[in-house]
Design an enzyme around this catalytic site. Structure first.
Site, short mmCIF file in Angstrom:
data_model
loop_
_atom_site.label_atom_id
_atom_site.label_comp_id
_atom_site.label_asym_id
_atom_site.label_seq_id
_atom_site.Cartn_x
_atom_site.Cartn_y
_atom_site.Cartn_z
N LYS A 53 -22.18 19.47 14.46
CA LYS A 53 -23.63 19.21 14.49
C LYS A 53 -24.39 20.49 14.14
O LYS A 53 -25.37 20.46 13.41
CB LYS A 53 -24.04 18.66 15.86
CG LYS A 53 -23.61 17.21 16.01
CD LYS A 53 -23.59 16.70 17.42
CE LYS A 53 -22.95 15.29 17.42
NZ LYS A 53 -22.70 14.76 18.74
N GLN A 97 -24.17 15.80 24.75
CA GLN A 97 -22.88 15.30 24.29
C GLN A 97 -22.19 14.50 25.40
O GLN A 97 -22.00 14.99 26.51
CB GLN A 97 -22.01 16.50 23.86
CG GLN A 97 -20.72 16.12 23.19
CD GLN A 97 -20.90 15.41 21.86
OE1 GLN A 97 -21.66 15.86 21.00
NE2 GLN A 97 -20.24 14.28 21.69
N ASP A 120 -30.39 10.46 19.73
CA ASP A 120 -29.24 9.54 19.81
C ASP A 120 -29.70 8.10 19.92
O ASP A 120 -28.94 7.17 19.72
CB ASP A 120 -28.41 9.88 21.06
CG ASP A 120 -27.11 10.60 20.72
OD1 ASP A 120 -26.69 10.51 19.56
OD2 ASP A 120 -26.55 11.24 21.62
#
Ligand code: NDP
Length: 284
Positions: A53, A97, A120
């Site tokens: 990322k 995460q 997300d």
């Protein structure tokens, strides 16, 4: 033989478009999109995702901020960090995460993220907006699948779409995006009877299960677009999807490989969402 959909090439094109758009945006707004990635613990796979990322942020010219916390971090400390990131004007996207260590309530952490920074798209507000068709972002993996379908030139409207898997992060939002694109959508899961019969009706088949070779060649309609989200290890430890690629590629019209299909798209769409979040930050 099916045409292989090159996820790496589509992802590279998406990132290049974002890079160029972000340069124009920076000129007018003086804002450089910034993504904060929070990792709690030492999970090796998560570490690789976080590294990828960061690399993607560099490729598109975004700022990336990394927060690595020890596995035993109390939930309250993580909540305080999220609160700080929510207020930081240099950070437009926040990604925690997953999975988190067991003592931390994932739902509580997701709910603490400002929905406008929830790149997300897991926050209940954003899940609701996705269902009502008013979303600011779409979850990265299903959004990436939509781009891959688009890259084949296939029009979703009117097509029979079958999604195998109903998880909150892939299956359900995938079905929503296909529905919004006017597909006729069926969702399958572990209790679905006659899975093969349902799959065989699909003009567009998306497999998001986590079981190697669950989707066999005889479950595919000739000419179908087959998108394999699965990321599994076979008996030899080799990365593979949910679809029997060799058999399916003899029947399908288009098919994604694993690796090199959906995987690269997920990160490209994270960049897209971070860019959207930066643009949202200047909307009054
Ligand atoms: P989950 O385990 O959360 O969900 C799996 C789904 O598959 C469930 O809905 C389950 O049904 C269904 N299922 C299980 N067995 C069967 C079966 N025999 N027939 C039909 N359906 C079945 O997985 P995720 O959605 O998180 O991930 C799915 C796969 O995608 C995994 O391999 C994961 O690694 C991969 N993935 C890849 C990403 C990428 O970027 N490429 C990103 C995210 C995930 P039920 O609900 O009834 O239990």
């Amino acid at each position: 033989m099916a045409e292989i959909i090159d996820g790496k090439a589509v992802a590279a094109a998406v990132k290049e478009r974002i890079r160029k758009d972000a340069i124009r945006f920076q000129k007018t707004s003086k804002i450089t999109p910034g993504l904060a990635v929070v990792l709690v613990g030492n999970d090796p796979a998560s570490k690789i995702y976080v590294r990828n990322k960061k690399k993607a942020c560099e490729e598109v010219g975004f700022k990336s901020f990394e927060y690595v916390l020890p596995a035993e971090t109390p939930e309250i400390v993580l909540l305080e960090l999220i609160d700080t990131l929510n207020r930081d004007p240099n950070i437009h996207g926040i990604l925690v995460q997953l999975p988190l260590p067991k003592h931390i309530d994932e739902d509580e952490i997701i709910a603490a993220i400002n929905p406008k920074k929830d790149v997300d798209c897991f926050h209940p507000v954003n899940v609701g907006k996705l269902v009502t068709g008013s979303a600011d972002f779409a979850p990265c993996t299903p959004a990436g699948v939509m781009e891959l379908i688009k890259s084949t030139g296939t029009e979703v409207a009117g097509k029979r779409c079958v999604v195998v898997g109903r998880s909150n992060i892939v299956g359900k939002p995938m079905a929503m995006l296909l529905l919004q694109a006017n597909g006729t959508v069926t969702i399958c899961h572990s209790k679905t009877e006659n899975l093969g019969d349902v799959c065989r009706e699909a003009d567009i088949l998306v497999a998001a299960v986590g079981k190697p070779k669950l989707i066999t060649g005889d479950m595919i309609k000739p000419g179908a677009v087959v998108i394999d989200v699965g990321m599994n290890r076979d008996a030899n430890g080799k990365l593979c999807g949910d679809v029997d690629f060799k058999a399916a590629s003899k029947v399908a019209g288009f098919i994604t490989p694993v690796p090199g299909g959906v995987g690269p798209m997920t990160i490209a769409m994270l960049m897209e969402n971070t860019y959207s979040a930066a643009k949202l930050s200047v909307v009054k």
